[in-house]
Write a protein that holds these residues in place. Structure first.
Motif, PDB file in Angstrom:
ATOM      1  N   PRO A   1     -38.502  -6.200   0.826  1.00 15.69           N
ATOM      2  CA  PRO A   1     -38.472  -5.956  -0.621  1.00 15.69           C
ATOM      3  C   PRO A   1     -37.976  -7.200  -1.375  1.00 15.69           C
ATOM      4  O   PRO A   1     -37.195  -7.996  -0.836  1.00 15.69           O
ATOM      5  CB  PRO A   1     -37.510  -4.784  -0.757  1.00 15.69           C
ATOM      6  N   PRO A   2     -38.403  -7.394  -2.614  1.00 14.50           N
ATOM      7  CA  PRO A   2     -37.946  -8.564  -3.392  1.00 14.50           C
ATOM      8  C   PRO A   2     -36.420  -8.536  -3.554  1.00 14.50           C
ATOM      9  O   PRO A   2     -35.788  -7.482  -3.625  1.00 14.50           O
ATOM     10  CB  PRO A   2     -38.664  -8.405  -4.734  1.00 14.50           C
TER      11      PRO A   2
ATOM     12  N   LEU B   1     -34.944  -6.738  -6.604  1.00 14.40           N
ATOM     13  CA  LEU B   1     -35.135  -5.306  -6.731  1.00 14.40           C
ATOM     14  C   LEU B   1     -33.809  -4.562  -6.678  1.00 14.40           C
ATOM     15  O   LEU B   1     -33.589  -3.596  -7.412  1.00 14.40           O
ATOM     16  CB  LEU B   1     -36.074  -4.805  -5.617  1.00 14.40           C
ATOM     17  N   LYS B   2     -32.889  -5.035  -5.810  1.00 12.30           N
ATOM     18  CA  LYS B   2     -31.585  -4.368  -5.692  1.00 12.30           C
ATOM     19  C   LYS B   2     -30.818  -4.455  -7.020  1.00 12.30           C
ATOM     20  O   LYS B   2     -30.248  -3.457  -7.494  1.00 12.30           O
ATOM     21  CB  LYS B   2     -30.789  -4.998  -4.565  1.00 12.30           C
ATOM     22  N   THR B   3     -30.780  -5.642  -7.648  1.00 20.02           N
ATOM     23  CA  THR B   3     -30.070  -5.813  -8.931  1.00 20.02           C
ATOM     24  C   THR B   3     -30.689  -4.954 -10.016  1.00 20.02           C
ATOM     25  O   THR B   3     -29.998  -4.318 -10.823  1.00 20.02           O
ATOM     26  CB  THR B   3     -30.092  -7.291  -9.346  1.00 20.02           C
ATOM     27  N   LYS B   4     -32.008  -4.887 -10.040  1.00 21.52           N
ATOM     28  CA  LYS B   4     -32.702  -4.104 -11.055  1.00 21.52           C
ATOM     29  C   LYS B   4     -32.388  -2.613 -10.914  1.00 21.52           C
ATOM     30  O   LYS B   4     -32.173  -1.905 -11.909  1.00 21.52           O
ATOM     31  CB  LYS B   4     -34.199  -4.358 -10.955  1.00 21.52           C
ATOM     32  N   LEU B   5     -32.337  -2.141  -9.661  1.00 24.11           N
ATOM     33  CA  LEU B   5     -32.039  -0.734  -9.430  1.00 24.11           C
ATOM     34  C   LEU B   5     -30.600  -0.405  -9.819  1.00 24.11           C
ATOM     35  O   LEU B   5     -30.310   0.640 -10.408  1.00 24.11           O
ATOM     36  CB  LEU B   5     -32.284  -0.368  -7.958  1.00 24.11           C
TER      37      LEU B   5
ATOM     38  N   GLN C   1     -30.240   0.036 -13.485  1.00 24.07           N
ATOM     39  CA  GLN C   1     -30.822   1.257 -14.032  1.00 24.07           C
ATOM     40  C   GLN C   1     -30.036   2.504 -13.667  1.00 24.07           C
ATOM     41  O   GLN C   1     -30.148   3.531 -14.334  1.00 24.07           O
ATOM     42  CB  GLN C   1     -32.265   1.406 -13.520  1.00 24.07           C
TER      43      GLN C   1
END
Length: 262
Positions: free
Chosen positions: A44-45, A48-52, A55
């Motif tokens: 996974p990019p 992606l972890k920071t974005k999740l 949110q």
């Protein structure tokens, strides 16, 4: 991968425990399948972890009473086989490797059975050749011994013709007056039952003396050496007796009687 029946799986496991080559091939296929799965896995990019995390709201929200007219909507379960393209490619690759392993196992089984049949046929042919070779050696030994006998001095040869009971019978008799050996060559004699044999008699002072038994071997034309020594003979006769011979001749089965010419 569950693509074969329990019986087929047991057969493969049994064969792999007997033949190290099959077990080695199965291990290599398993390792290749694992390497393929790791090779085509998608990381996974990193963002992606920071974005999740941005949110997600970890604060406990205030419980709001449900309105009567609101409808609770629950998401339908997602079919894993309708997931993203990466999952589909991985699943297809794994299934292909499973089918390849299955087909290769069947190929190994068919090759093994074919090799076993070939080996059994080769063993049978080898045993048959060994039997034929042993018979040929026995015939050569017998022929050499016979030639040695007939080439010695003192050999007399006479022809025994059948009487009215066997008019077409013909026997060639070899008698060495010095070594006292006797042999016969059957040119034409009727075949006898398995419990019967022809017996040769030498007539001495008008009395029959056992000179040995022999069989009708018209097709081979081999000279049969008899196991009796004949020191004197005025004539030779042939009768049909029980297998192994008889101490006295059966006159009713007399087939030939030939006097010796001086």
């Amino acid at each position: 991968m569950g693509a074969v029946s329990t019986q087929e799986r047991r057969e493969v496991e049994c064969l792999s425990s007997i033949y190290p080559e099959i077990k080695q091939e199965l291990d290599q296929l398993t390792e290749a399948l694992e390497e393929y799965a790791f090779l085509h896995s998608v990381e996974p990019p990193a963002a992606l972890k920071t974005k999740l995390l941005q949110q997600l709201d970890f604060e406990t929200p205030a419980v709001q009473p449900l309105k009567a007219e609101e409808t609770i909507v629950r998401p339908m379960p997602v079919d894993p086989f309708t997931g993203g393209p990466t999952f589909r490619v991985t699943w297809i690759a794994a299934a292909s490797m499973g089918l390849l392993l299955l087909f290769f196992s069947f190929y190994l089984l068919s090759q093994l059975r074919s090799n076993q049949k070939t080996l059994a046929s080769t063993r049978s042919a080898n045993e048959s050749l060994q039997t034929q070779l042993r018979q040929i050696r026995e015939k050569l030994t017998q022929t050499d011994n016979t030639l040695a006998m007939v080439s010695q001095p003192g050999l007399r040869t006479m022809e025994l013709q059948g009487n009215e009971k066997a008019p077409h019978s013909n026997i060639l008799l070899y008698w060495n007056t010095q070594t006292h050996e006797v042999a016969v060559q059957t040119r034409a004699l009727p075949a006898l039952p398995a419990d019967k044999q022809y017996q040769l008699w030498s007539m001495v002072n008008g009395k029959p003396v056992d000179a040995g038994v022999f069989d009708a071997r018209n097709e081979s034309k081999l000279i049969q050496r008899l196991n009796r020594a004949v020191t004197r003979a005025e004539a030779f006769a042939v009768t049909v007796e029980k297998r192994g011979g008889s101490p006295t001749p059966t006159l009713s089965t007399l087939l030939a009687l030939t006097p010796i010419k001086s």
